[in-house]
Design a protein around this motif. Structure first.
Motif, mmCIF file in Angstrom:
data_model
loop_
_atom_site.group_PDB
_atom_site.id
_atom_site.type_symbol
_atom_site.label_atom_id
_atom_site.label_comp_id
_atom_site.label_asym_id
_atom_site.label_seq_id
_atom_site.Cartn_x
_atom_site.Cartn_y
_atom_site.Cartn_z
ATOM 1 N N GLY A 31 0.836 -1.190 0.000
ATOM 2 C CA GLY A 31 0.000 0.000 0.000
ATOM 3 C C GLY A 31 0.870 1.239 0.000
ATOM 4 N N THR A 61 -3.260 5.211 -2.771
ATOM 5 C CA THR A 61 -4.319 5.782 -1.950
ATOM 6 C C THR A 61 -4.880 7.087 -2.508
ATOM 7 N N LEU A 85 -3.102 -6.908 1.711
ATOM 8 C CA LEU A 85 -1.774 -6.401 1.360
ATOM 9 C C LEU A 85 -0.755 -6.864 2.390
ATOM 10 N N ALA A 88 1.554 -1.619 4.283
ATOM 11 C CA ALA A 88 1.191 -0.285 3.806
ATOM 12 C C ALA A 88 2.138 0.707 4.459
ATOM 13 N N VAL A 115 -6.805 1.247 2.787
ATOM 14 C CA VAL A 115 -5.596 0.521 2.381
ATOM 15 C C VAL A 115 -4.827 0.026 3.603
ATOM 16 N N SER A 119 -4.020 -4.141 5.235
ATOM 17 C CA SER A 119 -2.629 -4.589 5.250
ATOM 18 C C SER A 119 -2.298 -5.370 6.516
#
Length: 232
Positions: A31, A61, A85, A88, A115, A119
């Protein structure tokens, strides 16, 4: 395509951003946050791709981070394709000693929170000026335009002083990447960020607020270009 120059070079921000980029490994989905400090991370990840053969995918983002990532040569993907993810990395407007943070100076905090919450590991990069014992900066709140009047009323009932964020180079308010308004709200010293976050989230018409409670690690760049790492 050349990587865009970062307008004001900051050794502290560069140290933090570059240090955080080193924890990214090949085959990670990363991210990519928004702001001047994480811009150094994005630029360094691009260098590692070109010079070290690093193989990653990025999830951005904001429009700003998307353009920086494209210029840096970072292949991009989406949360629809990669809903979880590996890490990030993002900047911050202010962060306290308990790793509660305020974000949203760039009006991208809704996507940043989505995001970072997607993560396994959320790392914040900052210089020392962003650290504080307690949060006291204004809290950005993204609101649906239709709900602005109601949200302002509810925020005042909580003791906040809201101000609609105005655009600098156009008449009228700032419009987010999601098509909404931003209220910057002064709550004074925030003694209980967790409780305030819950109260703000309960207001109809609030899309997302800028209080983050999910930071795992903080990389603080110092004037001597050393980096202090704090983990939750």
């Amino acid at each position: 395509m050349a990587v865009r120059n970062i307008s004001t070079d900051s050794p502290e921000k560069r140290a933090a951003g570059v240090a955080a980029s080193r924890i990214v490994e090949s085959r990670m989905v990363v991210g990519l946050g928004t702001g001047s400090t994480v811009a150094y991370t994005i630029k360094e990840l691009g260098r590692r791709i070109r010079e070290e053969g690093l193989e990653i995918l990025g999830v951005v983002t904001s429009y700003q981070s998307e353009m920086l990532a494209i210029e840096a040569g970072i292949p991009l993907t989406t949360l629809a394709q990669h809903p979880e993810l590996d890490i990030a990395i993002d900047g911050v407007d202010q962060i306290d000693s308990r790793l509660y943070a305020i974000k949203g100076g760039g009006a991208a905090h809704t996507r940043e929170k989505i995001v970072s919450s997607s993560s396994k590991r959320f790392v914040v990069v900052a210089d020392e000026s962003k650290t504080s014992k307690q949060l006291d900066k204004t809290v950005p709140i993204e609101v649906l335009p239709f709900a602005k009047t109601l949200v302002v009323k509810k925020i005042k009932e909580l003791g906040g002083k809201p101000e609609l964020r105005s655009a600098l180079r156009k008449d009228g308010p700032v419009i987010t990447d999601n098509g909404n308004f931003i209220l910057d709200v002064d709550f004074g010293v925030i003694n209980d960020p967790e409780n305030l976050a819950l109260q703000l989230s309960s207001i109809p018409g609030v899309v997302e607020h800028g209080i983050f409670s999910n930071v795992d690690e903080l990389y603080i760049g110092k004037k001597d270009e050393s980096v202090e790492i704090i983990r939750r």
